[in-house]
Structures are given as C-alpha cells and as structure tokens.
Design a protein around this motif. Sequence first.
Motif, PDB file in Angstrom:
ATOM      1  N   GLN A 255     -56.582  47.467  73.053  1.00 36.32           N
ATOM      2  CA  GLN A 255     -55.435  47.477  72.148  1.00 36.32           C
ATOM      3  C   GLN A 255     -55.403  46.226  71.279  1.00 36.32           C
ATOM      4  N   VAL A 256     -55.181  46.451  70.007  1.00 37.28           N
ATOM      5  CA  VAL A 256     -54.929  45.365  69.056  1.00 37.28           C
ATOM      6  C   VAL A 256     -53.565  45.621  68.434  1.00 37.28           C
TER       7      VAL A 256
ATOM      8  N   GLN B 245     -55.793  59.843  62.944  1.00 34.19           N
ATOM      9  CA  GLN B 245     -57.142  60.131  63.403  1.00 34.19           C
ATOM     10  C   GLN B 245     -57.930  58.843  63.615  1.00 34.19           C
ATOM     11  N   ARG B 246     -58.917  58.953  64.470  1.00 31.19           N
ATOM     12  CA  ARG B 246     -59.803  57.814  64.682  1.00 31.19           C
ATOM     13  C   ARG B 246     -60.597  57.559  63.409  1.00 31.19           C
ATOM     14  N   GLU B 247     -60.712  56.287  63.029  1.00 24.98           N
ATOM     15  CA  GLU B 247     -61.397  55.952  61.786  1.00 24.98           C
ATOM     16  C   GLU B 247     -62.415  54.839  62.013  1.00 24.98           C
ATOM     17  N   LEU B 248     -63.410  54.819  61.157  1.00 27.33           N
ATOM     18  CA  LEU B 248     -64.433  53.786  61.238  1.00 27.33           C
ATOM     19  C   LEU B 248     -63.849  52.443  60.821  1.00 27.33           C
TER      20      LEU B 248
ATOM     21  N   TYR C  54     -58.864  50.032  69.587  1.00 29.30           N
ATOM     22  CA  TYR C  54     -60.187  49.849  69.020  1.00 29.30           C
ATOM     23  C   TYR C  54     -61.237  50.262  70.057  1.00 29.30           C
ATOM     24  N   TYR C  55     -62.118  51.145  69.622  1.00 30.92           N
ATOM     25  CA  TYR C  55     -63.144  51.689  70.505  1.00 30.92           C
ATOM     26  C   TYR C  55     -64.523  51.218  70.072  1.00 30.92           C
ATOM     27  N   CYS C  56     -65.267  50.719  71.010  1.00 31.60           N
ATOM     28  CA  CYS C  56     -66.659  50.384  70.757  1.00 31.60           C
ATOM     29  C   CYS C  56     -67.494  51.662  70.781  1.00 31.60           C
TER      30      CYS C  56
ATOM     31  N   TYR D  48     -64.499  51.755  66.060  1.00 26.34           N
ATOM     32  CA  TYR D  48     -63.566  52.690  65.470  1.00 26.34           C
ATOM     33  C   TYR D  48     -62.182  52.318  65.986  1.00 26.34           C
ATOM     34  N   ARG D  49     -61.168  52.763  65.278  1.00 22.22           N
ATOM     35  CA  ARG D  49     -59.821  52.502  65.750  1.00 22.22           C
ATOM     36  C   ARG D  49     -58.952  53.735  65.556  1.00 22.22           C
TER      37      ARG D  49
END
Length: 121
Positions: A116-117, A44-47, A93-95, A37-38
């Motif tokens: 971070q990207v 908002q966090r999104e897939l 970006y979150y795993c 997710y990012r």
Amino acid sequence: QVHLVESGGGLVQAGGSLGLSCAASGSIFRLKTMGWYRQAPGKQRELVANIDSMGRANYGDAVKGRFTISVDSVQKIGDLRMSGLKPEDTGVYYCNAFLTPVDSDLPRTYWGQGTQVTVSS
C-alpha cells in the motif's frame, strides 16, 4: 517456485518521496522484465513503470518525470523511486516480473502480493 517479495510503501505527504523494492527469488533462469502496476479503489490496475534486463524503461503517463525504475538483473531486484507524490498516486502497488523459470522453456508473468502507498494531501 518463483516468488516476488515487495518492500517499501507506506504513508507520505503530498510532494514527498517514497521507494519500493521487489526481489524475485526461486528457480529463475532469466529475468526479462520487471515492473510495477498499481490499483486504486474502484479503478482498474494500471502500469506504473517497467524495465527490461537491458535497462530500457517504460512509464505510465501519470508518473513520467516523477518516478524512476531501475533493475539489477543479476540480483533480480527492481526498485521504484517515487518523488513529487500526489494524492492520486494512492493505491496498492504490485510488483510484476516476466521471467523464464528453470523448469520451463517459456517465460511467464509473476505478481507480488502488493504493498500500500498512501499519499495524504
């Protein structure tokens, strides 16, 4: 305990490529899905993408055709290959992993700390 450790990310120019990796460690009985997710500032966090242990992948509309997710269910490592990057791909970006720990009968969701990207124009 279960931990998700992310690696990769960084700064890249628009149109470039970057890879992210996520390793799940700890007392894991079964990995069901792994994904990314990012979250961009103020959004908002999104897939981004997720994939199950059979290799069936699902992508967010914004990244379809540009990103590729893969998983090694035995090693419990997921990879996200990002190409054709755009400035709007910038974010943390979150795993994410949905898995059953050894000491439980029920699967639950775990999150990494984020990486971070940044895509420059």
